[in-house]
Design a protein around this motif. Structure first.
Motif, mmCIF file in Angstrom:
data_model
loop_
_atom_site.group_PDB
_atom_site.id
_atom_site.type_symbol
_atom_site.label_atom_id
_atom_site.label_comp_id
_atom_site.label_asym_id
_atom_site.label_seq_id
_atom_site.Cartn_x
_atom_site.Cartn_y
_atom_site.Cartn_z
ATOM 1 N N ARG A 1 2.729 11.626 -8.331
ATOM 2 C CA ARG A 1 1.677 11.135 -8.839
ATOM 3 C C ARG A 1 0.821 9.576 -9.053
ATOM 4 N NH1 ARG A 1 0.412 9.160 -14.636
ATOM 5 N NH2 ARG A 1 -1.285 10.654 -15.486
ATOM 6 N N LEU A 2 -0.252 9.636 -8.988
ATOM 7 C CA LEU A 2 -1.103 8.292 -8.953
ATOM 8 C C LEU A 2 -2.032 7.910 -10.057
ATOM 9 C CD1 LEU A 2 -1.103 7.517 -5.416
ATOM 10 C CD2 LEU A 2 0.480 6.447 -6.772
ATOM 11 N N GLY A 3 -1.987 6.810 -10.708
ATOM 12 C CA GLY A 3 -2.864 6.275 -12.014
ATOM 13 C C GLY A 3 -2.578 5.531 -12.567
ATOM 14 N N MET A 4 -2.935 5.210 -13.624
ATOM 15 C CA MET A 4 -2.709 3.943 -14.123
ATOM 16 C C MET A 4 -0.462 3.976 -14.409
ATOM 17 S SD MET A 4 -4.926 2.132 -15.536
ATOM 18 C CE MET A 4 -3.968 1.336 -16.532
ATOM 19 N N ASP A 5 -0.446 5.404 -14.572
ATOM 20 C CA ASP A 5 0.876 5.368 -14.398
ATOM 21 C C ASP A 5 1.430 6.121 -13.571
ATOM 22 O OD1 ASP A 5 1.455 4.206 -17.063
ATOM 23 O OD2 ASP A 5 1.467 6.208 -17.844
ATOM 24 N N GLY B 1 5.426 -1.687 -9.080
ATOM 25 C CA GLY B 1 4.941 -2.397 -8.297
ATOM 26 C C GLY B 1 5.786 -4.141 -8.001
ATOM 27 N N ARG B 2 6.499 -4.367 -8.931
ATOM 28 C CA ARG B 2 7.773 -5.056 -9.351
ATOM 29 C C ARG B 2 8.992 -4.133 -8.574
ATOM 30 N NH1 ARG B 2 5.749 -7.143 -14.615
ATOM 31 N NH2 ARG B 2 7.909 -5.650 -15.032
ATOM 32 N N LYS B 3 9.647 -2.998 -9.077
ATOM 33 C CA LYS B 3 10.464 -2.229 -8.939
ATOM 34 C C LYS B 3 10.660 -2.178 -7.452
ATOM 35 C CE LYS B 3 12.004 -2.035 -13.513
ATOM 36 N NZ LYS B 3 12.178 -0.861 -14.926
ATOM 37 N N MET B 4 9.466 -1.683 -6.741
ATOM 38 C CA MET B 4 9.586 -1.166 -5.483
ATOM 39 C C MET B 4 9.600 -2.072 -4.411
ATOM 40 S SD MET B 4 6.532 1.335 -3.608
ATOM 41 C CE MET B 4 6.113 -0.663 -2.424
ATOM 42 N N LYS B 5 11.189 -1.889 -3.486
ATOM 43 C CA LYS B 5 11.396 -3.481 -2.661
ATOM 44 C C LYS B 5 10.560 -2.302 -1.474
ATOM 45 C CE LYS B 5 15.983 -3.914 -0.055
ATOM 46 N NZ LYS B 5 17.216 -3.549 -0.385
ATOM 47 N N LYS B 6 10.285 -1.596 -1.286
ATOM 48 C CA LYS B 6 9.917 -1.084 0.805
ATOM 49 C C LYS B 6 9.351 0.146 0.671
ATOM 50 C CE LYS B 6 13.570 -1.085 3.053
ATOM 51 N NZ LYS B 6 14.827 -1.033 4.841
ATOM 52 N N ILE B 7 8.401 0.716 1.810
ATOM 53 C CA ILE B 7 8.203 2.185 2.057
ATOM 54 C C ILE B 7 8.912 2.641 3.040
ATOM 55 C CG2 ILE B 7 6.453 3.961 1.848
ATOM 56 C CD1 ILE B 7 4.089 1.587 1.575
ATOM 57 N N GLN C 1 0.852 -1.192 0.338
ATOM 58 C CA GLN C 1 -0.292 0.307 0.273
ATOM 59 C C GLN C 1 0.620 1.345 0.035
ATOM 60 O OE1 GLN C 1 -3.382 -0.042 -0.570
ATOM 61 N NE2 GLN C 1 -3.449 -2.435 -0.365
ATOM 62 N N TYR C 2 0.588 2.068 -0.684
ATOM 63 C CA TYR C 2 1.457 3.314 -0.928
ATOM 64 C C TYR C 2 0.738 4.193 -1.792
ATOM 65 C CZ TYR C 2 1.816 0.891 -6.024
ATOM 66 O OH TYR C 2 1.213 0.573 -6.926
ATOM 67 N N GLY C 3 1.118 5.627 -1.148
ATOM 68 C CA GLY C 3 0.308 6.858 -1.995
ATOM 69 C C GLY C 3 1.430 8.011 -2.099
ATOM 70 N N LEU C 4 0.402 8.825 -2.713
ATOM 71 C CA LEU C 4 0.853 10.293 -3.023
ATOM 72 C C LEU C 4 1.517 10.974 -1.640
ATOM 73 C CD1 LEU C 4 0.833 11.567 -5.354
ATOM 74 C CD2 LEU C 4 -1.179 13.566 -4.370
ATOM 75 N N HIS D 1 15.569 14.113 -10.664
ATOM 76 C CA HIS D 1 14.840 13.415 -11.811
ATOM 77 C C HIS D 1 14.018 12.594 -11.567
ATOM 78 C CE1 HIS D 1 15.384 12.312 -15.610
ATOM 79 N NE2 HIS D 1 14.878 10.758 -15.340
ATOM 80 N N SER D 2 12.962 12.533 -12.372
ATOM 81 C CA SER D 2 11.724 12.019 -12.726
ATOM 82 C C SER D 2 11.529 11.343 -13.567
ATOM 83 C CB SER D 2 10.261 13.063 -12.443
ATOM 84 O OG SER D 2 10.201 13.759 -13.185
ATOM 85 N N VAL D 3 10.525 10.133 -13.570
ATOM 86 C CA VAL D 3 10.609 9.042 -14.428
ATOM 87 C C VAL D 3 8.916 8.525 -14.270
ATOM 88 C CG1 VAL D 3 10.947 6.526 -14.491
ATOM 89 C CG2 VAL D 3 12.937 8.339 -13.520
ATOM 90 N N LEU D 4 8.524 8.483 -15.067
ATOM 91 C CA LEU D 4 6.812 8.113 -15.304
ATOM 92 C C LEU D 4 7.390 5.790 -15.242
ATOM 93 C CD1 LEU D 4 4.316 8.888 -15.371
ATOM 94 C CD2 LEU D 4 4.049 8.842 -17.941
ATOM 95 N N ILE D 5 6.129 5.340 -14.840
ATOM 96 C CA ILE D 5 6.770 4.028 -15.192
ATOM 97 C C ILE D 5 5.207 3.550 -14.333
ATOM 98 C CG2 ILE D 5 7.051 1.822 -13.364
ATOM 99 C CD1 ILE D 5 9.577 3.910 -11.582
ATOM 100 N N PRO D 6 4.718 2.315 -15.156
ATOM 101 C CA PRO D 6 3.590 1.825 -15.111
ATOM 102 C C PRO D 6 3.218 0.747 -14.162
ATOM 103 C CG PRO D 6 4.572 1.268 -17.428
ATOM 104 C CD PRO D 6 5.041 2.156 -16.741
ATOM 105 N N ARG D 7 1.582 0.956 -13.339
ATOM 106 C CA ARG D 7 1.615 0.439 -11.629
ATOM 107 C C ARG D 7 2.706 -0.472 -11.948
ATOM 108 N NH1 ARG D 7 -2.129 2.295 -7.436
ATOM 109 N NH2 ARG D 7 -2.260 4.328 -8.817
ATOM 110 N N LYS D 8 2.291 -1.773 -13.580
ATOM 111 C CA LYS D 8 2.906 -3.490 -12.956
ATOM 112 C C LYS D 8 4.099 -3.256 -12.232
ATOM 113 C CE LYS D 8 1.171 -7.366 -14.530
ATOM 114 N NZ LYS D 8 0.780 -8.464 -15.735
ATOM 115 N N GLU D 9 4.557 -2.757 -13.410
ATOM 116 C CA GLU D 9 5.676 -2.305 -13.305
ATOM 117 C C GLU D 9 6.857 -2.132 -11.868
ATOM 118 O OE1 GLU D 9 9.541 -0.749 -15.896
ATOM 119 O OE2 GLU D 9 8.045 -0.940 -17.058
#
Length: 65
Positions: free
Chosen positions: A29-33, A53-59, A5-8, A43-51
């Motif tokens: 930013r939260l949405g489909m991406d 979820g796989r690349k995040m380690k922890k909050i 569970q992560y948020g803005l 630097h900012s990066v736009l990542i698809p939500r599914k990707e």
């Protein structure tokens, strides 16, 4: 699979570090991406939500509303 569970404005740690050497990212930013911003260099990066979820380690820091 566990649903993290992560948020803005949360600060998260990704599995791979950014080339600037920092591994802390803020969700801006939260949405489909999901747009994340590097806490080190800005630097900012736009990542698809599914990707994301796989690349995040922890909050690291949960933003309180």
């Amino acid at each position: 699979m566990e649903d993290k569970q992560y948020g803005l404005q949360d600060v998260v740690e990704m599995k791979k570090a950014h080339p600037c050497g920092t591994n802390r990212w803020r969700i801006i930013r939260l949405g489909m991406d999901i747009r994340i911003k590097c806490e080190g260099c800005g630097h900012s990066v736009l990542i698809p939500r599914k990707e994301f979820g796989r690349k995040m380690k922890k909050i690291l820091v949960k933003h309180e509303e």
